[in-house]
Design an enzyme around this catalytic site. Structure first.
Site, PDB file in Angstrom:
ATOM      1  N   THR A   1      25.925  29.626  39.269  1.00 55.79           N
ATOM      2  CA  THR A   1      24.635  30.193  39.674  1.00 55.79           C
ATOM      3  C   THR A   1      24.553  30.284  41.197  1.00 55.79           C
ATOM      4  OG1 THR A   1      22.225  29.946  39.421  1.00 55.79           O
ATOM      5  CG2 THR A   1      23.475  27.945  39.798  1.00 55.79           C
ATOM      6  N   GLY A   2      23.571  31.040  41.689  1.00 53.72           N
ATOM      7  CA  GLY A   2      23.240  31.039  43.103  1.00 53.72           C
ATOM      8  C   GLY A   2      24.340  31.454  44.063  1.00 53.72           C
TER       9      GLY A   2
ATOM     10  N   SER B   1      23.903  22.054  55.473  1.00 55.24           N
ATOM     11  CA  SER B   1      22.588  22.622  55.758  1.00 55.24           C
ATOM     12  C   SER B   1      22.154  22.149  57.136  1.00 55.24           C
ATOM     13  CB  SER B   1      21.566  22.158  54.714  1.00 55.24           C
ATOM     14  OG  SER B   1      20.242  22.424  55.152  1.00 55.24           O
TER      15      SER B   1
ATOM     16  N   TYR C   1      18.464  13.960  50.959  1.00 54.01           N
ATOM     17  CA  TYR C   1      19.197  15.228  51.023  1.00 54.01           C
ATOM     18  C   TYR C   1      19.751  15.435  52.432  1.00 54.01           C
ATOM     19  CZ  TYR C   1      20.000  20.288  51.143  1.00 54.01           C
ATOM     20  OH  TYR C   1      20.564  21.530  51.302  1.00 54.01           O
TER      21      TYR C   1
END
Length: 317
Positions: free
Chosen positions: A49-50, A175, A200
């Site tokens: 996915t994604g 990120s 995260y």
């Protein structure tokens, strides 16, 4: 009151009309590499996915033999069927990989090494975000366990095959949230205190530090590695947070599509002449600034040693 509502309505309308131009400005990074990949082998984790799915599709379009490594085999097979149909490349394979379980990681690596004699591209793309406090099958905090330790072990198990296939590349999807992260060695698994948003961020900092230390250790082997900030992407990553899902819906017009989010991963996997920048962080298909916390060599080396201890990896010397 009516005047305020009218003003808000006008602002919303203005944002909606401006959305395509804003997103175009935000999504300026595009992988323009003409490189073709016949005879090359790639693994993309979380490619059911994604961003991972779009990355796998692009690699397949270029002729690579692509392994979709994911936990949900049913979703993986659906993604693979779609990619085969769109690209005409039948060499898109699905294999079970649960990054929250080291037994699954070792089983995947063992089966892959028995099946393939080469590996040219490893894209550590899968991840979790803002999970309620939980632990992996091996007792690691979920974010650190999946986002860092799972990919650390996978990369370690496949490293000799990558060296044998050089030139080859490892791409770690991180990120810019890593700027808010810390590596608290005394609380690596969140047992003393836990915030799922910061957990995260901590794991994304671990990705950046791992990439730099891996690059240092791989000098001269022909294997290079890069960490990537894909941008704010409309994907399933925020599935554990109702608030984040709401924000994603509200600002959907300004958020990248998975295809746009895959561009920097593809850039780092494919662009020729990138070898001197091994270990660097990339965003929008360009080198990105790394804060001092993300460049701390002492922390990176200690994190490597601690990761090896937790995973039972014997180090040379």
């Amino acid at each position: 009151m009516l005047g305020v509502l009218a003003l808000l309505a006008s602002l919303v309308l203005l944002l909606i009309l401006a959305a395509p131009y804003i997103r175009k400005a935000v999504s300026k990074g595009i992988c323009t590499s003409p490189v073709q990949l016949p005879g090359k082998v790639a693994i993309v984790t979380g490619a059911n996915t994604g961003i991972g799915k779009e990355t796998a599709k692009d690699l397949a379009q270029r002729g690579a033999r692509v392994y979709i490594a994911c936990r949900d085999l049913q979703k993986g097979e659906l993604a693979a069927s779609e990619i085969r149909a769109k690209t005409g490349n039948q060499q898109v394979l699905v294999r079970k990989l649960d990054l929250s379980d080291t037994k699954s990681i070792r089983a995947f690596a063992e089966a892959f090494l028995a099946e393939e004699k080469q590996l040219h591209i490893l894209i550590n793309n899968a991840g979790v975000m803002m999970c309620p406090y939980s632990k992996t099958a091996d007792g690691f905090e979920m974010h650190m366990g999946v986002n860092h330790l799972g990919h650390f072990l996978l990369t370690h198990l496949l490293l000799e095959r990558l060296k044998e296939s050089a030139p080859s590349r490892v791409v770690n999807v991180s990120s810019l949230a890593f700027h808010l992260g810390r590596i608290h060695f005394y609380n690596l698994h969140g047992e003393k205190y836990y915030n799922r948003g910061l957990a995260y961020c901590h794991s994304k900092l671990a990705n950046v530090l791992f990439t730099q230390e891996l690059a240092r250790r791989l000098k001269g082997t022909g294997v290079t590695t890069y960490s990537v900030h894909p941008g704010t992407v409309n994907s399933e990553l925020c599935r554990h947070s109702t608030f984040m899902k709401l924000m994603w819906k509200l600002f959907a017009a300004f958020i990248k599509t998975p295809q746009e989010g895959a561009q920097t991963s593809l850039y780092c996997a494919l662009t020729e002449g990138l070898e001197p920048l091994s270990g660097k962080l990339f965003s929008e298909c360009s080198p990105a600034w790394i804060s001092s916390r993300g460049r701390n060599v002492t922390t990176a080396r200690r994190l490597w040693d601690v990761s090896c201890d937790l995973l039972g990896i014997q180090q040379d010397g």
